[in-house]
Structure formats: structure tokens, C-alpha cells
Write a protein that holds these residues in place. Structure first.
Motif, mmCIF file in Angstrom:
data_model
loop_
_atom_site.group_PDB
_atom_site.id
_atom_site.type_symbol
_atom_site.label_atom_id
_atom_site.label_comp_id
_atom_site.label_asym_id
_atom_site.label_seq_id
_atom_site.Cartn_x
_atom_site.Cartn_y
_atom_site.Cartn_z
ATOM 1 N N ARG A 280 49.626 30.188 33.072
ATOM 2 C CA ARG A 280 48.323 30.282 32.400
ATOM 3 C C ARG A 280 48.041 31.712 31.955
ATOM 4 N NH1 ARG A 280 43.555 32.316 33.521
ATOM 5 N NH2 ARG A 280 41.695 31.467 32.474
ATOM 6 N N LEU A 284 47.538 33.231 28.239
ATOM 7 C CA LEU A 284 46.329 33.975 27.901
ATOM 8 C C LEU A 284 46.672 35.341 27.329
ATOM 9 C CD1 LEU A 284 43.264 33.686 27.997
ATOM 10 C CD2 LEU A 284 43.298 34.656 30.299
ATOM 11 N N GLU A 337 38.585 36.931 33.465
ATOM 12 C CA GLU A 337 39.917 37.321 33.006
ATOM 13 C C GLU A 337 40.066 37.119 31.496
ATOM 14 O OE1 GLU A 337 42.147 35.929 37.144
ATOM 15 O OE2 GLU A 337 42.612 34.956 35.236
ATOM 16 N N THR A 338 39.515 36.017 31.007
ATOM 17 C CA THR A 338 39.606 35.736 29.572
ATOM 18 C C THR A 338 38.871 36.791 28.764
ATOM 19 O OG1 THR A 338 39.747 33.358 30.022
ATOM 20 C CG2 THR A 338 39.170 34.023 27.778
#
Length: 429
Positions: A280, A284, A337-338
Motif C-alpha cells: 500500500r 501511495l 500518511e496520504t
């Protein structure tokens, strides 16, 4: 010179040709860079240091990662002499052969279980080989591209070489994400991780022929000579251009430090301190690199309108602000985090897009080729080489906020270097 110039004049020297060579060359270099960086987090700690804690193993992997940046200036010294004696075509072939063979050998590396500590020693030697080769792979094409830039388009042509970084990251991150997702963990750790190193060798071969097609052509040989882009002795260049080289190395420090704070370091933090799947986060990061790619393109318009150094100065101020927010965002779960990655990559693109050769005008034309190579080497060494190691070590000892202060110091150095560069230029005028 007289027998070359008419031949060169009969050809149409197109900046688009130079741009293609530059993008292919930089993309291959950054793909190598990110393949090693990702492996330093996911593979090498367990492969080489199974007797250590995951944190200590990662720190030692990052120390090996830094060796290429230490070796790179030595590569510039060695290959500058090869360039002066045998020409750029020989220099590039030897440098990229060394880079490719070092990279392939990494893919064949046995682990600690097979040969003990010699596995780490071999990786150190191969990493130094990569660094020396990267110092030798400097081809001067970004400088040549900048020379051909029309007035008012300097920012556009300055950002072209920087496009290779997000392209290399996107390909490396997606390739590792696919292999991790598609293979059982045992297969990935046994042989799956080796595949990206072999892919890197293939990409280097393609990039080599693309660059040689430009560098060895008679018209471009003439351009190098007529535009004072021939290599000069390193010691003499340091003596005459030392002050400008130091300022040039520190001018992009903020963007180079941010480069690793949003790519290598957060991957290590997430891998070590969360239960999140690396797939993931790699996906990202690939998305963030797409945002960074767009920001690099946008930096061209901003630089041509407001000036490259002004953009870098205020970009450094923006990085200083981000350095205070980054630890909070990275520690705020998936949403944080995004935001951290997308905002960080956007800020990185705006700064990194104009960080190449920002103060090259300080150098005498006859020494600009070698001075620019040294600036690139030292900027990566000071700004990026030890960034993952320092950020992870500080964060593990004092918390994530320590990595923010590390990034803040880079931003301050950039703003000071740009200020002194402006004073030095005014004094020379």
C-alpha cells in the motif's frame, strides 16, 4: 576545430534530442537509486543482518546506501581524466558498464546465511562501484540543454533533467509492489527481490545507447568544444571556483533532504513501526511521484515568471514550514500518511524541478562543465546521502519530530546559500 564547425553547422541541433537523452539517462539512474533504496528497507536488513534487530539492520543498510554518495566525487575525479584523455564516449561506456555490472552483481548477492559477514562487505564494494560510476556518468547534457534554452524559457529547460526522478520512482515502486503482492513472502525474499536489479541493468543499456547517440555525434562534439563544455582538471576547478561550488552544493540542500524525507525514510518508518503492508505504501509513493511530476512541470512556469532562485528561496521557506507539519502527518494513520506524501511530493516537485544548476552562472564558462559535476556530487552527498540514516536514527531516539528538525536545517542552509550566492554574484558584477 575548423574541420568540425562546418559539419556541425550543417545539422539542426535540436534541444528536443538533448531532452530525450537527458530524461532517459536520469530515469535510469534514479531507477537504480530507488531499487537499492527500497531493498535497503525491505530486503537487506534481513538478508545481511539477521542477527540484529530490524531497526539496527535498517540503520546499517542505510549506512551502506550512503557509500555511493561518498564515492561519487571520487568517480568524478577519475572519469574527468578519462574524459580528457579518451573522450566522452569512452567515459560513458566505462562508467555505465561499471554501474550496470555493480547493479547486476547486487541481484546475485548471497546472504549472511551463506557467507556470513562477507555478504555485507560485498554489498559495500558494489555500492561504492555504483557511486564511482554515477560520478563518471555525468555527460554535461543538462548544461548543454540550458545553453540552448531561449530567453524566458530557462525554467522549462532546467526542469527537464529532473523529470527522471519521479519516473524512476514510479517504475521502481510499482515493480516492487507487484512482486511483493504476487509472490509468497518466502519466494520474494529468496529470489523475487533480485529481479528489479536485473531490470535496472537492461534500462541502463537502453539509456547508454540513447546518450551515446547524442554525445558522440560530430555536431554535439563541436557544441561541447565551442560552448566551453570540455572537462577541466578537478583541482584547478576547485581552486578557481571553490566558493561557487560550495554555495552550489548547499543551494538545493532543502529539496535534496526533502527528497529522501518523502521517499526512503517514511517507507522505513512505516515498515518498522506500523503493521501496514509495504504494498500500500509503495503504491501511495508512486501516486505521490505522479503529483511530484506535475509539480516539476509547474515549477518551469513559476521559475520563468518569478526567477529560479526566488522560487528556490521561497520553496525553502515552504519546506521549513512542512518540516514542522511532517512528523504530525506521518504519525496520523493512513489519512495523515496520504496528506504527508501528496503535499510533500508537490512541494518537492516545485523545488527539485529547479534545483539543478541554480547558480551555474557563478562559474567561468570554461570551468562550468566540471564545476557543475562537482556541485551535483556534493549536493547529493550533503543533502541526500545520509538523510535516511540521520532521519531514522534521530526519530528512533527522540521521536518523529527530530526528523522534522533535520529537514528544517536543510531549508535554512538553502536559504542562506542562495542569499550568499546573490551577494557573490553582485560583487563579481
Amino acid at each position: 576545430m575548423t574541420d568540425i564547425a562546418p559539419h556541425a553547422a550543417a545539422h539542426d541541433v535540436r534541444p528536443s534530442d538533448i531532452a530525450v537523452g537527458v530524461i532517459l539517462g536520469r530515469s535510469s539512474e534514479f531507477f537504480d537509486f530507488f531499487v537499492f533504496a527500497i531493498a535497503s528497507v525491505i530486503v537487506f536488513p534481513g538478508l545481511l543482518f539477521p542477527y540484529m534487530t530490524p531497526l539496527d539492520g535498517t540503520l546499517w543498510s542505510f549506512a551502506i546506501f550512503a557509500l555511493a554518495f561518498v564515492a561519487r566525487p571520487f568517480g568524478t575525479v577519475i572519469f574527468t581524466e578519462i574524459d580528457r584523455a579518451f573522450g566522452k564516449n569512452v567515459k560513458l561506456v566505462v562508467a555505465l558498464f561499471l554501474l550496470g555490472s555493480s547493479t547486476v552483481a547486487m541481484g546475485l548477492l548471497p546472504g549472511y546465511q551463506e557467507i556470513g559477514h562477507w555478504a555485507a562487505v560485498l554489498l559495500c564494494i558494489l555500492r561504492i562501484g555504483q557511486g564511482i560510476a554515477l560520478g563518471g556518468s555525468w555527460d554535461g547534457l543538462p548544461s548543454l540543454l540550458n545553453i540552448h534554452a531561449p530567453e524566458g524559457r530557462k525554467g522549462f529547460y532546467a526542469m527537464v533533467p529532473q523529470l527522471g526522478a519521479p519516473v524512476g520512482l514510479i517504475v521502481a515502486a510499482l515493480l516492487f509492489a507487484y512482486l511483493i503482492a504476487a509472490l509468497p513472502a518466502a519466494d520474494f525474499l529468496d529470489w523475487g527481490w533480485r529481479y528489479p536489479f536485473f531490470v535496472a541493468f537492461a534500462i541502463n543499456v537502453v539509456a547508454l545507447f540513447a546518450r551515446l547517440r547524442i554525445v558522440v555525434s560530430p555536431e554535439y562534439q563541436a557544441m561541447y568544444e565551442s560552448r566551453d563544455l570540455e572537462p577541466t582538471p578537478v583541482v584547478a576547478t576547485l581552486r578557481s571556483e571553490g566558493r561557487g561550488i560550495v554555495l552550489g552544493a548547499f543551494a538545493p540542500l532543502a529539496s535534496f533532504a526533502l527528497f529522501h524525507i518523502v521517499t526512503v525514510f517514511p517507507l522505513s518508518w512505516v515498515f518498522l513501526y506500523t503493521s501496514e503492508s509495504p504494498v500500500r505504501f509503495l503504491m501511495l509513493e508512486a501516486l505521490g511521484a505522479v503529483v511530484g511530476l506535475g509539480a516539476i512541470v509547474a515549477s518551469a512556469w513559476l521559475a520563468d515568471r518569478f526567477g529560479r532562485r526566488s522560487l528556490l528561496f521561497w520553496g525553502g521557506a515552504g519546506i521549513a514550514v512542512f518540516s514542522l507539519l511532517a512528523p504530525v502527518l506521518l504519525n496520523a494513520g493512513a489519512v495523515g500518511e496520504t496528506i504527508f506524501l501528496l503535499y510533500g511530493f508537490a512541494l518537492l516537485g516545485l523545488n527539485f524541478g529547479q534545483s539543478s544548476g541554480a547558480i551555474a552562472s557563478l562559474f567561468a564558462p570554461g570551468r562550468r562543465y566540471t564545476a557543475s559535476a562537482l556541485v551535483s556530487d556534493l549536493a547529493w552527498l550533503f543533502g541526500a546521502g545520509f538523510a535516511p540514516l540521520a532521519a531514522l536514527m534521530l526519530s528512533a531516539a527522540f521521536g518523529l519530530f527530530a526528523s522534522g528538525f533535520y529537514l528544517l536545517s536543510g531549508a535554512v542552509c538553502t536559504m542562506l546559500a542562495l542569499h550568499f550566492a546573490r551577494l557573490l554574484e553582485a560583487r563579481r558584477d
